[in-house]
Design a protein around this motif. Sequence first.
Motif, short mmCIF file in Angstrom:
data_model
loop_
_atom_site.label_atom_id
_atom_site.label_comp_id
_atom_site.label_asym_id
_atom_site.label_seq_id
_atom_site.Cartn_x
_atom_site.Cartn_y
_atom_site.Cartn_z
N LYS A 425 49.83 32.85 42.30
CA LYS A 425 48.83 32.14 43.11
C LYS A 425 49.46 31.62 44.41
CE LYS A 425 45.39 28.42 42.82
NZ LYS A 425 45.82 27.59 43.96
N ARG A 426 50.66 31.07 44.32
CA ARG A 426 51.32 30.55 45.51
C ARG A 426 51.66 31.68 46.48
NH1 ARG A 426 51.34 27.45 49.53
NH2 ARG A 426 53.38 27.08 50.47
N ILE A 427 52.09 32.83 45.96
CA ILE A 427 52.40 33.97 46.83
C ILE A 427 51.16 34.44 47.57
CG2 ILE A 427 53.10 36.40 46.82
CD1 ILE A 427 55.02 35.71 44.53
N ILE A 428 50.04 34.52 46.87
CA ILE A 428 48.79 34.96 47.51
C ILE A 428 48.36 33.95 48.57
CG2 ILE A 428 46.38 35.55 47.12
CD1 ILE A 428 48.48 37.56 46.05
N GLU A 429 48.53 32.66 48.30
CA GLU A 429 48.18 31.64 49.29
C GLU A 429 49.04 31.75 50.54
OE1 GLU A 429 48.67 28.05 47.10
OE2 GLU A 429 46.63 28.09 46.25
N ILE A 430 50.32 32.07 50.36
CA ILE A 430 51.20 32.26 51.52
C ILE A 430 50.68 33.38 52.41
CG2 ILE A 430 53.51 33.07 52.20
CD1 ILE A 430 54.62 31.55 49.81
N HIS A 431 50.06 34.39 51.80
CA HIS A 431 49.52 35.52 52.55
C HIS A 431 48.06 35.31 52.97
CE1 HIS A 431 53.09 37.29 50.68
NE2 HIS A 431 53.04 38.23 51.61
N ARG A 432 47.60 34.05 52.91
CA ARG A 432 46.24 33.68 53.31
C ARG A 432 45.18 34.46 52.52
NH1 ARG A 432 45.14 34.82 58.81
NH2 ARG A 432 46.67 36.49 58.71
N GLY A 433 45.52 34.75 51.27
CA GLY A 433 44.60 35.47 50.41
C GLY A 433 43.95 34.57 49.38
N LYS A 434 43.20 35.19 48.48
CA LYS A 434 42.50 34.46 47.42
C LYS A 434 42.77 35.15 46.09
CE LYS A 434 38.69 33.43 50.61
NZ LYS A 434 37.23 33.62 50.87
N ILE A 435 42.77 34.34 45.03
CA ILE A 435 42.94 34.88 43.68
C ILE A 435 41.92 34.21 42.77
CG2 ILE A 435 44.75 33.21 43.14
CD1 ILE A 435 45.97 35.36 41.28
N GLY A 444 38.04 40.52 27.25
CA GLY A 444 39.13 40.74 28.20
C GLY A 444 38.97 39.92 29.47
N SER A 445 39.89 40.16 30.40
CA SER A 445 39.92 39.39 31.65
C SER A 445 40.12 40.32 32.83
CB SER A 445 41.05 38.34 31.62
OG SER A 445 40.92 37.49 30.50
N THR A 446 39.66 39.85 33.99
CA THR A 446 39.87 40.57 35.25
C THR A 446 40.39 39.59 36.29
OG1 THR A 446 38.07 42.13 34.78
CG2 THR A 446 38.79 41.92 37.08
N ILE A 447 41.54 39.90 36.84
CA ILE A 447 42.11 39.08 37.92
C ILE A 447 41.85 39.81 39.23
CG2 ILE A 447 44.21 38.13 38.93
CD1 ILE A 447 45.29 37.69 36.18
N ILE A 448 41.27 39.07 40.18
CA ILE A 448 40.90 39.66 41.47
C ILE A 448 41.75 39.01 42.57
CG2 ILE A 448 39.02 40.08 43.10
CD1 ILE A 448 37.10 39.62 40.73
N ILE A 449 42.41 39.85 43.35
CA ILE A 449 43.20 39.39 44.50
C ILE A 449 42.57 39.96 45.76
CG2 ILE A 449 45.40 39.60 45.71
CD1 ILE A 449 46.81 39.42 43.08
#
Length: 455
Positions: A425-435, A444-449
């Motif tokens: 999560k922190r890595i994605i935030e550094i790249h101005r992204g969302k998770i 089951g689960s789905t993780i979206i970046i």
Amino acid sequence: MKIIDRQPLRASLIVSILFGAFSIVIYNFYADFRQKEFLKILRQNAISRERLLADSTSLLPAVLEQIETNSEFRMKGEATGIYDTNGNAIYVFSAEKQLSPPLLKQVLRKKEVVIDSLNIDRILFLYEVPENHQKVILSAAAIDDFGYAKQERLRDLLLVGTFIAIIVIILMMRFFVKRDVKPIGQIADRMEQITAHDSNQRLPEANLHDEVGQMARTFNDLLDRLEFAYTQQRNFVSYVTHELRTPLTIMQGQAEVTLMKERTNPEYRQALESVKAEVQDMIKLVNELLELVRANADAHLVDLRQVRVDDLLWQARGQLIQKKPHYEINVRFEEVPDSEDITVMGNAALLKMAFMNIMENACKYSLEPVCQVLIHTRKKEVAVRFIDQGTGISENDLEHIFEPFYRSVNTHDISGHGIGLPLTKRIIEIHRGKIAIESEVGNGSTIIIILPTID
């Protein structure tokens, strides 16, 4: 010097300057007005004397002088003179018999000259006699006792008024400043009571519409963040201590049991293999902690370059399968994109680490070690979906899933430390992204970046 003393002094200084400037302007304006009005009177008196002499041929200058001397309307220091254009006196009363050449020249050039000396106002001007159109020089001078008395009275009133205004301003400013800074004193007293062991106290927010109230709110927000950080740090230390103590305890117990008696080489080898596994687990934990600390450092220090998301996904898949050959990870596009649509500004090592964490979790917590990775491009962003075949995550666990060291109850029998997703999560935030995570128990689960693409 305290604010309660400094501010009134500043205000009094400003008021003194303003009132002083205002008083000077008023005083000078009145002084100029007084002189102009008095000169009008002198001018009219001089013309009256000339008319009186011109209309009364039998009235001798000596007789007129005697009349002026005995007149009860005579002004203090009054002097009148009538001169020809050569400066010779035609009639004088307490004035010089002949005009000095410089003064005569000045009157002839300017037509009118005003002289102010020792409170005596004097006016000299050219006057044309109506009967013969002959030009003469009229001179009139006197002391404006009444005008100067009013002028001095005005000066005294302005001085006293300025002094009283300064005193009133100081007292009023001191009263209002004392009332306004009182909340600041309360804030200071309360802040002295706040310690690391009593960090739940907050500053009083009396009025959020003024600067003091806003400052108190800002301090309270800061205290909230500090308390949260302190709690996180305390939990971090507690979790790390627990996670490191467990493998150390296992290794110590394994070593003690092994050394209790002589054993065969295979038994020693088995014990060392067990210790080696625990050491490797500790090394992995320490490495994950280091990466988490680095990711929480200043994001501006991260080197960002143009990278393709699909390349990083394939690299992450290859490295993970190399370590876990039984994992099945399928990467595919939902539609064929342009190269620019999947190019982002990012740090290749960090993004690859984030992708590997999600892929590993998807395989590790699935009934079958399978992870489906779908790449979807849209306007100015690229979305990557990681789909597992696990048992799903409950709503209660979803609220804490990104907290460091948090692990769901139904995953305690699976190795892990609860660091992977917070780090991701922190890595994605550094790249101005969302998770985000979409999950339903049993499905089951789905993780979206979602990452922004280059413009």
